[in-house]
Design a protein around this motif. Structure first.
Motif, PDB file in Angstrom:
ATOM      1  N   LEU A 268       5.107  -5.529  -4.001  1.00  0.00           N
ATOM      2  CA  LEU A 268       4.981  -4.200  -3.698  1.00  0.00           C
ATOM      3  C   LEU A 268       5.135  -3.256  -4.714  1.00  0.00           C
ATOM      4  CD1 LEU A 268       4.878  -1.187  -1.355  1.00  0.00           C
ATOM      5  CD2 LEU A 268       7.545  -2.041  -1.556  1.00  0.00           C
ATOM      6  N   LEU A 269       3.824  -2.294  -5.214  1.00  0.00           N
ATOM      7  CA  LEU A 269       4.039  -1.495  -5.993  1.00  0.00           C
ATOM      8  C   LEU A 269       3.713   0.235  -5.694  1.00  0.00           C
ATOM      9  CD1 LEU A 269       4.527  -1.643  -9.682  1.00  0.00           C
ATOM     10  CD2 LEU A 269       2.200  -1.953  -9.613  1.00  0.00           C
TER      11      LEU A 269
ATOM     12  N   GLY B 263      -5.539  -9.955   7.280  1.00  0.00           N
ATOM     13  CA  GLY B 263      -5.150  -9.467   6.941  1.00  0.00           C
ATOM     14  C   GLY B 263      -5.361  -7.808   7.382  1.00  0.00           C
ATOM     15  N   CYS B 264      -6.283  -8.002   8.378  1.00  0.00           N
ATOM     16  CA  CYS B 264      -6.443  -6.754   9.273  1.00  0.00           C
ATOM     17  C   CYS B 264      -5.195  -6.625  10.274  1.00  0.00           C
ATOM     18  CB  CYS B 264      -7.597  -7.072  10.082  1.00  0.00           C
ATOM     19  SG  CYS B 264      -9.178  -7.504   9.970  1.00  0.00           S
ATOM     20  N   ALA B 265      -4.861  -7.952  10.360  1.00  0.00           N
ATOM     21  CA  ALA B 265      -3.450  -7.174  11.305  1.00  0.00           C
ATOM     22  C   ALA B 265      -1.937  -6.720  10.064  1.00  0.00           C
ATOM     23  CB  ALA B 265      -2.486  -8.644  12.227  1.00  0.00           C
ATOM     24  N   PHE B 266      -2.149  -7.233   8.768  1.00  0.00           N
ATOM     25  CA  PHE B 266      -0.710  -6.677   8.367  1.00  0.00           C
ATOM     26  C   PHE B 266      -1.262  -5.466   7.860  1.00  0.00           C
ATOM     27  CE2 PHE B 266       0.572  -5.589   4.443  1.00  0.00           C
ATOM     28  CZ  PHE B 266       1.740  -5.670   4.307  1.00  0.00           C
TER      29      PHE B 266
ATOM     30  N   VAL C 295       6.484  -2.167   4.619  1.00  0.00           N
ATOM     31  CA  VAL C 295       5.786  -3.409   4.173  1.00  0.00           C
ATOM     32  C   VAL C 295       6.429  -4.590   5.012  1.00  0.00           C
ATOM     33  CG1 VAL C 295       5.185  -5.204   2.925  1.00  0.00           C
ATOM     34  CG2 VAL C 295       5.374  -2.923   1.931  1.00  0.00           C
ATOM     35  N   ARG C 296       7.852  -5.004   5.603  1.00  0.00           N
ATOM     36  CA  ARG C 296       9.329  -6.129   6.060  1.00  0.00           C
ATOM     37  C   ARG C 296       8.566  -5.973   7.355  1.00  0.00           C
ATOM     38  NH1 ARG C 296      14.282  -4.461   2.927  1.00  0.00           N
ATOM     39  NH2 ARG C 296      13.936  -6.123   1.240  1.00  0.00           N
ATOM     40  N   SER C 297       8.162  -4.827   8.062  1.00  0.00           N
ATOM     41  CA  SER C 297       8.519  -4.820   9.569  1.00  0.00           C
ATOM     42  C   SER C 297       6.607  -5.442   9.832  1.00  0.00           C
ATOM     43  CB  SER C 297       8.432  -3.251   9.466  1.00  0.00           C
ATOM     44  OG  SER C 297       9.911  -3.197   9.650  1.00  0.00           O
TER      45      SER C 297
ATOM     46  N   LEU D 165      -0.603   6.313  -5.945  1.00  0.00           N
ATOM     47  CA  LEU D 165      -1.413   5.271  -4.823  1.00  0.00           C
ATOM     48  C   LEU D 165      -0.919   3.878  -4.783  1.00  0.00           C
ATOM     49  CD1 LEU D 165      -3.752   3.616  -3.102  1.00  0.00           C
ATOM     50  CD2 LEU D 165      -4.677   2.537  -5.802  1.00  0.00           C
ATOM     51  N   THR D 166      -0.004   3.526  -3.176  1.00  0.00           N
ATOM     52  CA  THR D 166       0.697   2.513  -3.677  1.00  0.00           C
ATOM     53  C   THR D 166       0.370   1.315  -3.143  1.00  0.00           C
ATOM     54  OG1 THR D 166       2.758   4.247  -2.598  1.00  0.00           O
ATOM     55  CG2 THR D 166       3.263   1.037  -2.203  1.00  0.00           C
ATOM     56  N   VAL D 167       0.722  -0.179  -3.929  1.00  0.00           N
ATOM     57  CA  VAL D 167      -0.145  -1.211  -3.739  1.00  0.00           C
ATOM     58  C   VAL D 167       0.334  -2.119  -3.123  1.00  0.00           C
ATOM     59  CG1 VAL D 167      -1.595  -2.986  -5.222  1.00  0.00           C
ATOM     60  CG2 VAL D 167      -1.637  -0.773  -5.638  1.00  0.00           C
ATOM     61  N   VAL D 168       0.133  -3.156  -2.074  1.00  0.00           N
ATOM     62  CA  VAL D 168       0.888  -4.239  -1.305  1.00  0.00           C
ATOM     63  C   VAL D 168      -0.483  -5.030  -1.689  1.00  0.00           C
ATOM     64  CG1 VAL D 168       2.483  -5.161   0.275  1.00  0.00           C
ATOM     65  CG2 VAL D 168       1.916  -3.170  -0.012  1.00  0.00           C
TER      66      VAL D 168
END
Ligand code: PLP
Length: 268
Positions: free
Chosen positions: A185-186, A209-212, A230-232, A169-172
């Motif tokens: 970012l993990l 949050g939905c948009a991200f 994540v940057r984009s 799992l990747t966590v932001v």
């Protein structure tokens, strides 16, 4: 013709700032075709969420299967789920489809609205941790959601704890409310990276949050690596905040379709 279909599984916000209608705008702004499965109706405007009404879990499962049979997505975004039974229905669907073909899943763990209304029954948190987290690739909690889901106040420690509940799992951890807005970012097997953005002063913050999370899914499906994606997605959200036209008397929606407006003005 490459498959350009993305699926959002989320609540319905009649004011279109958050939920499935907002996610579909984000997909369209990135030139994807969007399908949707509504998990709950909400009664809300830019000021308040007055009520929520869960959709029956068999209807959620039937919608997901019906869409998958004809319009299989390359990526799935999950937002508001409402109840433990909805969480289980979505987790079972993801487990079923991922045995057939790879599909990227980004989960925005919507727990409460900004106005404080529960959008996930607190009794469903354990189901979410046990059944859903092992079936998703990315999770994008804000600081409150991270704390509620782990019980840990330190964001780095909490992000590691959340990551252990998933498989690869990747966590932001989104920090849009911070000034400057810093995300954490993990990725599995890596140390954390902090990603700074620019603070935008606006009252049009509903549904960021939905948009991200939807923009992040688009970027990942387009082939961006984790940090670039994540940057984009952060850039997409800050432009959506910067270009939002204030509507309503509370927290209005961001400008989901800004990339289309930019393109239209460039072609004039
Ligand atoms: N998803 C849905 C369907 C919602 O109704 C809401 C908020 O009311 C959210 C997500 C979260 O949006 P926000 O954090 O802007 O309140």
């Amino acid at each position: 013709m490459p498959n350009k279909t993305l699926l959002t599984i989320a609540g319905f916000d009649p004011s279109s700032g958050a939920g499935v209608t907002a996610d579909l705008m984000v997909f369209a702004a990135h030139e994807f075709f969007g399908t949707s499965c509504i998990t709950a109706l909400t009664v809300q405007n830019t000021l308040v969420v007055r009520a929520t009404q869960a959709i029956a879990p068999p209807t959620i499962s039937a919608t997901l299967d019906c869409l998958y049979d004809d319009l299989p997505p390359v990526g799935v975004k999950i937002g508001m789920l409402g109840t433990a039974d909805a969480v289980s229905a979505v987790a079972a669907f993801l487990t079923r489809i991922r045995q057939r073909s790879p599909v990227l899943v980004v989960f925005d763990p919507v727990l409460k609205s900004s106005s404080g209304k529960d959008l996930l029954d607190p009794a469903a948190h354990e189901t979410l941790r046990k059944e859903l987290l092992p079936a998703v690739d990315w999770i994008t909690p804000n600081h409150d959601e991270l704390h509620t889901l782990t019980g840990i106040s330190d964001p780095t420690e909490a992000a590691h704890q959340l990551q252990r509940l998933g498989r690869e799992l990747t966590v932001v951890v989104t920090g849009g409310h911070l000034d400057p807005p810093v995300d954490l970012l993990l990725e599995p097997g890596s140390s954390q990276v902090l990603i700074e953005g620019k603070h935008v002063v606006t009252s049009s913050t509903h549904g960021t949050g939905c948009a991200f999370s939807s923009a992040l899914l688009c970027q990942l499906v387009l082939g961006s690596g984790p940090l670039e994606a994540v940057r984009s997605a952060k850039h997409y959200v800050s432009e959506a905040l910067r270009t939002a036209i204030p509507i309503g008397t509370g927290h209005g929606p961001v400008s989901h379709l800004w990339p289309l407006h930019t393109k239209a003005s460039q072609s004039c």
